[in-house]
Write an enzyme that holds these catalytic residues in place. Sequence first.
Site, PDB file in Angstrom:
ATOM      1  N   ASP A   1       0.860  -1.185   0.000  1.00  0.00           N
ATOM      2  CA  ASP A   1       0.000   0.000   0.000  1.00  0.00           C
ATOM      3  C   ASP A   1       0.892   1.230   0.000  1.00  0.00           C
ATOM      4  O   ASP A   1       1.745   1.380   0.874  1.00  0.00           O
ATOM      5  CB  ASP A   1      -0.900  -0.018   1.233  1.00  0.00           C
ATOM      6  CG  ASP A   1      -1.931   1.090   1.232  1.00  0.00           C
ATOM      7  OD1 ASP A   1      -1.555   2.257   1.016  1.00  0.00           O
ATOM      8  OD2 ASP A   1      -3.107   0.801   1.470  1.00  0.00           O
TER       9      ASP A   1
ATOM     10  N   ALA B   1      -1.666  -0.590  12.992  1.00  0.00           N
ATOM     11  CA  ALA B   1      -1.111  -1.923  12.757  1.00  0.00           C
ATOM     12  C   ALA B   1      -1.089  -2.249  11.265  1.00  0.00           C
ATOM     13  O   ALA B   1      -0.195  -2.953  10.793  1.00  0.00           O
ATOM     14  CB  ALA B   1      -1.917  -2.967  13.514  1.00  0.00           C
ATOM     15  N   TYR B   2      -2.060  -1.747  10.527  1.00  0.00           N
ATOM     16  CA  TYR B   2      -2.087  -1.961   9.081  1.00  0.00           C
ATOM     17  C   TYR B   2      -0.835  -1.364   8.447  1.00  0.00           C
ATOM     18  O   TYR B   2      -0.137  -2.017   7.662  1.00  0.00           O
ATOM     19  CB  TYR B   2      -3.342  -1.329   8.481  1.00  0.00           C
ATOM     20  CG  TYR B   2      -3.379  -1.318   6.979  1.00  0.00           C
ATOM     21  CD1 TYR B   2      -3.767  -2.457   6.280  1.00  0.00           C
ATOM     22  CD2 TYR B   2      -3.040  -0.176   6.253  1.00  0.00           C
ATOM     23  CE1 TYR B   2      -3.806  -2.457   4.882  1.00  0.00           C
ATOM     24  CE2 TYR B   2      -3.078  -0.167   4.871  1.00  0.00           C
ATOM     25  CZ  TYR B   2      -3.457  -1.306   4.184  1.00  0.00           C
ATOM     26  OH  TYR B   2      -3.486  -1.299   2.816  1.00  0.00           O
ATOM     27  N   GLY B   3      -0.541  -0.105   8.791  1.00  0.00           N
ATOM     28  CA  GLY B   3       0.638   0.555   8.245  1.00  0.00           C
ATOM     29  C   GLY B   3       1.927  -0.143   8.650  1.00  0.00           C
ATOM     30  O   GLY B   3       2.818  -0.368   7.819  1.00  0.00           O
TER      31      GLY B   3
END
Length: 242
Positions: A145, A157-159
């Site tokens: 991403d 947490a996604y990053g």
Amino acid sequence: MTLKHHVILITGAGGGLGSTAALALAKNGAHVILLDKNIAKLEAVYDAILAANAPEPVIYPFDLAGANENEYQELANKINEEYGSLQGLLHSAVEFSSFTPLCQFGTKEWGHTLNVNLNAAFILTRMLLPVLEKSQHASIVFTSDSSARKAHAYSGAYGVSKIAMEGLAKILAEELEAANKIRVNILVPGAVDSPLRKRAYPAEDKAKLPTMESLVPAYLYLFGSQSIGVTGQTIEAPTFHL
């Protein structure tokens, strides 16, 4: 550009990007293994592939976050027994809930996100490497991403998982490069009209975004013969041209 005789495993195959990739690869002759925990979505992708007169896929219900190491090994063993080799692995499964400050992240949510986005990709790749190595040429693609890569505030947490996953992919690419059998690359889809994008930016005018089908040339390139010898690269889909 045919993918006939290619067996490709796709995680998150019931999701937006995963299903788009599965249909495109199958239409070009690949035998795809559809892996996801949502059986209803897997069945919808299965039906779409059959409707396109593409090779019949295989549905493999699997919970990336909840599975233990033995279950991952069992998956690898079944693929080895059934096909003898594997030509492609697409990591398309993703976990994202919302933009949240780190100080508000719960331990359980943090762990679950990293399990799906990072740990599962590592374990599955490690288990499948012996099967991939049986191919003359094989391709592993990690989905990243662009916004997460810049470590924006509130990506949580996604990053973190996407930043770490890119590191995992780069390290793996270097480790496998000398053998010249398995190429490892990163695909950055960019802003496309996907279910994840809808959750992350609900107020955005999606009509102005490219469709998920705009990613098809990148998928075909990364798993096709044209990318043989290309490894350790980050492919930015919005600027990609064959």
